[in-house]
Motif scaffolding. Structure first.
Motif, PDB file in Angstrom:
ATOM      1  N   LEU A  38      16.492   6.423  22.116  1.00 33.18           N
ATOM      2  CA  LEU A  38      16.058   5.855  23.395  1.00 33.18           C
ATOM      3  C   LEU A  38      16.793   6.508  24.562  1.00 33.18           C
ATOM      4  CD1 LEU A  38      15.775   2.070  22.471  1.00 33.18           C
ATOM      5  CD2 LEU A  38      13.898   3.662  22.950  1.00 33.18           C
ATOM      6  N   ARG A  39      18.100   6.761  24.380  1.00 36.22           N
ATOM      7  CA  ARG A  39      18.862   7.450  25.438  1.00 36.22           C
ATOM      8  C   ARG A  39      18.335   8.867  25.651  1.00 36.22           C
ATOM      9  NH1 ARG A  39      23.010   4.479  23.173  1.00 36.22           N
ATOM     10  NH2 ARG A  39      23.535   6.093  21.671  1.00 36.22           N
ATOM     11  N   LYS A  40      18.054   9.559  24.552  1.00 40.54           N
ATOM     12  CA  LYS A  40      17.514  10.924  24.664  1.00 40.54           C
ATOM     13  C   LYS A  40      16.142  10.917  25.325  1.00 40.54           C
ATOM     14  CE  LYS A  40      19.995  12.874  20.746  1.00 40.54           C
ATOM     15  NZ  LYS A  40      19.891  13.425  19.394  1.00 40.54           N
ATOM     16  N   ARG A  41      15.308   9.943  24.969  1.00 36.55           N
ATOM     17  CA  ARG A  41      13.980   9.837  25.579  1.00 36.55           C
ATOM     18  C   ARG A  41      14.094   9.623  27.084  1.00 36.55           C
ATOM     19  NH1 ARG A  41      10.193   4.788  24.359  1.00 36.55           N
ATOM     20  NH2 ARG A  41      11.770   3.866  25.697  1.00 36.55           N
ATOM     21  N   GLU A  42      15.013   8.762  27.493  1.00 38.41           N
ATOM     22  CA  GLU A  42      15.192   8.501  28.923  1.00 38.41           C
ATOM     23  C   GLU A  42      15.686   9.754  29.642  1.00 38.41           C
ATOM     24  OE1 GLU A  42      14.534   6.493  32.196  1.00 38.41           O
ATOM     25  OE2 GLU A  42      14.079   5.734  30.211  1.00 38.41           O
ATOM     26  N   ALA A  43      16.594  10.493  29.024  1.00 39.57           N
ATOM     27  CA  ALA A  43      17.077  11.734  29.627  1.00 39.57           C
ATOM     28  C   ALA A  43      15.941  12.745  29.763  1.00 39.57           C
ATOM     29  CB  ALA A  43      18.209  12.326  28.801  1.00 39.57           C
TER      30      ALA A  43
END
Length: 65
Positions: A38-43
């Motif tokens: 989820l963090r990677k997707r947001e980035a």
């Protein structure tokens, strides 16, 4: 940490939920992996938005010439 099944509080690093007795070791690792994704997707979304904004700015400069 919370049990992903019954939502009761569990000790950090617990393998089994003390309240419902379910195995939480695997779900805990999956939850951590999900959070990382989820963090990677947001980035990536942020990076894509910056690229879109930059492309739009370039197109506006070309039109104003």
């Amino acid at each position: 940490m919370r049990c992903p099944y019954c939502q009761s509080g569990t000790a950090e690093g617990a393998l089994v939920c003390a309240a419902c007795g379910r195995d939480i070791a695997v779900p805990a690792t999956l939850i951590a992996e999900r959070d990382d994704l989820l963090r990677k997707r947001e980035a990536l979304r942020d990076e894509l938005q910056r690229a879109r904004d930059e492309a739009e700015a370039i197109m506006r400069r070309r039109k104003s010439r």
